[in-house]
Motif scaffolding. Sequence first.
Motif, mmCIF file in Angstrom:
data_model
loop_
_atom_site.group_PDB
_atom_site.id
_atom_site.type_symbol
_atom_site.label_atom_id
_atom_site.label_comp_id
_atom_site.label_asym_id
_atom_site.label_seq_id
_atom_site.Cartn_x
_atom_site.Cartn_y
_atom_site.Cartn_z
ATOM 1 N N UNK A 199 59.391 -22.877 5.914
ATOM 2 C CA UNK A 199 59.748 -23.996 6.002
ATOM 3 C C UNK A 199 61.279 -24.370 5.302
ATOM 4 N N UNK A 200 61.711 -23.151 4.969
ATOM 5 C CA UNK A 200 63.190 -23.377 4.242
ATOM 6 C C UNK A 200 62.861 -24.148 2.765
ATOM 7 N N UNK A 201 61.876 -24.091 2.102
ATOM 8 C CA UNK A 201 61.589 -24.499 0.949
ATOM 9 C C UNK A 201 61.147 -23.612 -0.166
ATOM 10 N N UNK A 202 61.725 -23.789 -1.411
ATOM 11 C CA UNK A 202 61.089 -22.993 -2.466
ATOM 12 C C UNK A 202 59.560 -23.038 -2.580
ATOM 13 N N UNK A 203 58.930 -22.033 -3.014
ATOM 14 C CA UNK A 203 57.366 -21.863 -2.972
ATOM 15 C C UNK A 203 56.899 -23.233 -3.752
ATOM 16 N N UNK A 204 57.727 -23.403 -4.999
ATOM 17 C CA UNK A 204 57.208 -24.498 -5.934
ATOM 18 C C UNK A 204 57.241 -26.007 -4.803
ATOM 19 N N UNK A 205 58.364 -26.094 -4.530
ATOM 20 C CA UNK A 205 58.504 -27.526 -3.730
ATOM 21 C C UNK A 205 57.783 -27.660 -2.442
ATOM 22 N N UNK A 206 57.793 -26.560 -1.829
ATOM 23 C CA UNK A 206 56.787 -26.391 -0.780
ATOM 24 C C UNK A 206 55.356 -27.030 -1.152
ATOM 25 N N UNK A 207 54.783 -26.174 -1.994
ATOM 26 C CA UNK A 207 53.545 -26.563 -2.394
ATOM 27 C C UNK A 207 53.313 -27.800 -2.659
#
Length: 318
Positions: free
Chosen positions: A239-247
């Motif tokens: 999703x081209x997001x950082x893991x933290x942000x994605x979660x």
Amino acid sequence: MTHRILAVAFPPAQSLDILGPLEVFTAANHLSGKALYQVELAGPEAGALATTAGVDLVAHLKLHPRLKVPDTLLVAGGQGARDAATREDWMASLGALAGAAPRVAAVCTGAFALAATGCLEGRRAVTHWQHCRALACQFPQVKVEEDALFIEDGKFFTSAGVTAGIDLALALLERDQSPELALRVARQLVVYLRRPGGQSQFSAHLVAPTAKSEFHELSQWILEHLAGDLSVEALAERMNMSPRHFARRFRAEMGMGPGEFVQRMRLDEARRCLLDSDQGLGQVAGRCGYPTLEALRLSFQRHLKVSPGEFRARFRTT
DNA sequence: GAAGCATCCCGCCACG
DNA sequence: CACGTGGCGGGATGCT
């Protein structure tokens, strides 16, 4: 704490549309030993409510726009529901309740009454297979889908004919409470928690995001790649997001963390495989993304309180 | 069933 | 300062 369910029906009503879902919710009360659900029945008038089964039910309440708003509004079908669509006063009352209630479910031709209030406009819906075309003609703004057992769009749920209301109620129960309790209720009522055959994947649709969600595509992708790497890190990268942000975004959008979502998808698919295919347990585990057979067993024990083998033996029909 | 390891989750805080 | 974002730590949960 108790979840209030108000069933609304119009005479002559299809009795199973009312009683099927209500039996599901009350069975949940009995089996859990808790007052999870409180059920009530409203009709155009309080008192006797004619059904197509030839006997009357008794409505506690008279349908009225200022009735106390329930947590779930359930609109039953039957000939009366289609006729009621032309009664403006009734539809005004129903529309007021449907607008205010946090969740609205129509069973069978209850979709006609619900559509007549206007609240299904632009939404996907289903009804009894015999009446899908009529629903689409009568309410062109409703996106009628013919082959679904039940459909969720926003807070509105619609289900196919008659006993599909039980399937819908079980799905709501599963979501409200737990898969374990839903399975126990299904066993108690001697019905399928997941109907065998092509409809079983609808449980996945039930938790899937709406079409416009940024995670719609991703959830579809997850469904098609259950055996692959579905770690938070991998999904975030996709999703081209950082893991933290994605979660964080995922939880806000989907109501659960990515891990739990993947887990439920895998469990759903495993159940489907066990019921719809003859693959060995190891094969099922593999294709559903369980690293070992033992992992599959643990997951079943934890969430369904049965082993995969027992699940297959008990719920398979063919 | 216990233990050790990996992964997930979430509060907390820093950064722009 | 509000807000969206991203990294960190450690408790919880899952897996072997």
